[in-house]
Design an enzyme around this catalytic site. Sequence first.
Site, short mmCIF file in Angstrom:
data_model
loop_
_atom_site.label_atom_id
_atom_site.label_comp_id
_atom_site.label_asym_id
_atom_site.label_seq_id
_atom_site.Cartn_x
_atom_site.Cartn_y
_atom_site.Cartn_z
N PRO A 10 67.55 -7.98 35.46
CA PRO A 10 66.79 -9.08 36.04
C PRO A 10 66.05 -8.73 37.32
O PRO A 10 66.55 -7.99 38.17
CB PRO A 10 67.86 -10.14 36.32
CG PRO A 10 69.16 -9.43 36.27
CD PRO A 10 68.98 -8.27 35.33
N ASN A 11 64.86 -9.28 37.39
CA ASN A 11 63.96 -9.20 38.55
C ASN A 11 63.26 -7.86 38.70
O ASN A 11 62.39 -7.72 39.55
CB ASN A 11 64.69 -9.57 39.86
CG ASN A 11 65.22 -10.99 39.82
OD1 ASN A 11 64.46 -11.91 39.51
ND2 ASN A 11 66.50 -11.19 40.05
N ARG A 18 57.21 -7.00 45.36
CA ARG A 18 58.00 -7.61 46.44
C ARG A 18 58.95 -6.56 47.01
O ARG A 18 59.30 -5.61 46.31
CB ARG A 18 58.87 -8.77 45.90
CG ARG A 18 58.14 -9.93 45.31
CD ARG A 18 57.74 -10.95 46.39
NE ARG A 18 57.16 -12.16 45.80
CZ ARG A 18 55.94 -12.26 45.30
NH1 ARG A 18 55.15 -11.20 45.29
NH2 ARG A 18 55.50 -13.41 44.80
N TYR A 23 62.52 -1.25 47.40
CA TYR A 23 62.35 -0.73 46.04
C TYR A 23 61.08 0.12 45.83
O TYR A 23 60.87 0.61 44.72
CB TYR A 23 62.36 -1.90 45.05
CG TYR A 23 63.66 -2.67 45.08
CD1 TYR A 23 64.86 -2.07 44.70
CD2 TYR A 23 63.71 -4.00 45.53
CE1 TYR A 23 66.06 -2.76 44.75
CE2 TYR A 23 64.91 -4.70 45.58
CZ TYR A 23 66.08 -4.07 45.19
OH TYR A 23 67.27 -4.75 45.25
N ALA A 77 71.17 -6.83 39.04
CA ALA A 77 72.32 -7.62 39.53
C ALA A 77 73.44 -7.72 38.50
O ALA A 77 74.61 -7.91 38.87
CB ALA A 77 71.85 -9.00 39.96
N ASP A 87 81.20 -4.14 28.06
CA ASP A 87 81.80 -4.14 26.72
C ASP A 87 80.82 -3.59 25.69
O ASP A 87 81.20 -2.82 24.81
CB ASP A 87 82.24 -5.56 26.33
CG ASP A 87 83.54 -5.99 26.99
OD1 ASP A 87 84.26 -5.12 27.53
OD2 ASP A 87 83.84 -7.20 26.98
N GLU A 98 73.54 5.46 34.53
CA GLU A 98 73.28 4.24 35.32
C GLU A 98 72.35 4.59 36.49
O GLU A 98 72.60 5.56 37.20
CB GLU A 98 74.62 3.70 35.83
CG GLU A 98 74.51 2.49 36.73
CD GLU A 98 75.89 2.03 37.23
OE1 GLU A 98 76.94 2.52 36.72
OE2 GLU A 98 75.92 1.19 38.16
N ILE A 101 67.72 2.03 42.06
CA ILE A 101 66.60 2.54 42.88
C ILE A 101 67.05 2.67 44.34
O ILE A 101 66.77 3.66 45.00
CB ILE A 101 65.40 1.57 42.76
CG1 ILE A 101 64.93 1.51 41.30
CG2 ILE A 101 64.27 1.98 43.70
CD1 ILE A 101 63.99 0.35 41.00
N SER A 102 67.75 1.65 44.80
CA SER A 102 68.24 1.67 46.19
C SER A 102 69.64 2.28 46.24
O SER A 102 70.32 2.39 45.20
CB SER A 102 68.28 0.24 46.74
OG SER A 102 69.23 -0.54 46.01
O1 CA2 Z 1 68.74 -0.65 43.47
C1 CA2 Z 1 68.66 -1.10 42.33
O2 CA2 Z 1 67.98 -0.58 41.45
C2 CA2 Z 1 69.39 -2.40 41.98
O3 CA2 Z 1 69.91 -2.27 40.66
C3 CA2 Z 1 68.33 -3.50 42.03
C4 CA2 Z 1 68.90 -4.89 41.83
C5 CA2 Z 1 70.10 -5.14 42.75
O4 CA2 Z 1 70.68 -6.40 42.44
C6 CA2 Z 1 71.15 -4.05 42.62
O5 CA2 Z 1 72.19 -4.32 43.53
C7 CA2 Z 1 70.55 -2.69 42.92
C8 CA2 Z 1 67.84 -5.94 42.13
C9 CA2 Z 1 66.62 -5.81 41.29
C10 CA2 Z 1 65.59 -6.70 41.86
O6 CA2 Z 1 64.37 -6.01 41.78
C11 CA2 Z 1 63.37 -6.40 42.59
C12 CA2 Z 1 62.31 -5.55 42.66
C13 CA2 Z 1 61.26 -5.85 43.49
C14 CA2 Z 1 61.28 -7.02 44.22
C15 CA2 Z 1 62.34 -7.87 44.13
C16 CA2 Z 1 63.40 -7.57 43.30
#
Ligand code: CA2
Length: 149
Positions: A10-11, A18, A23, A77, A87, A98, A101-102
């Site tokens: 998601p997102n 954003r 990211y 998330a 599962d 896995e 990005i952050s």
């Molecule tokens: O660092 C990552 O790739 C995460 O999987 C990104 C998730 C976060 O909930 C994880 O803890 C770490 C969030 C993805 C949201 O992506 C966005 C990208 C650009 C702007 C806003 C949200």
Amino acid sequence: MSLIYVLNGPNLDLLGKRQPHIYGHETLADVEADCRKLAAELGHEIRFHQSNREYEIIDWIHEAREDGAGIVINPAAFTHTSLAILDALNTFEGPVIEIHISNVHKRESFRHHSFVSHRADGVICGLGTEGYQLGIRRAATMIKAASKS
Ligand code: CA2
């Protein structure tokens, strides 16, 4: 030529639009193009998906059980919440990498636990969108090794 699924939670459709300080500036379409290019160089095909719905990600994991050789997944998330995705991944026999990005360990404590890490063969975090490339390389290495054994 075998198939690697690259799945995004998601997102991540907002990537590059954003929060670039967290990211980066690359969009998900840029990431997809980079993944396709690398996979072709490595002799693999890519199935690249993103969804904001948990069940769609689970359905793609089930699809990968049928025709996928590896899975590279940024569950976003759902990483921190989804026993259902864990599962599903536990029913997949190929390599699972896995990606985050952050650097989730540098962030809030609720991002430190990952359900998916209980299954992942490797975890890449904090290397930006380059993590996807590294994940695909590792999945390809593991697919090759498995085909020889
Ligand atoms: O660092 C990552 O790739 C995460 O999987 C990104 C998730 C976060 O909930 C994880 O803890 C770490 C969030 C993805 C949201 O992506 C966005 C990208 C650009 C702007 C806003 C949200």
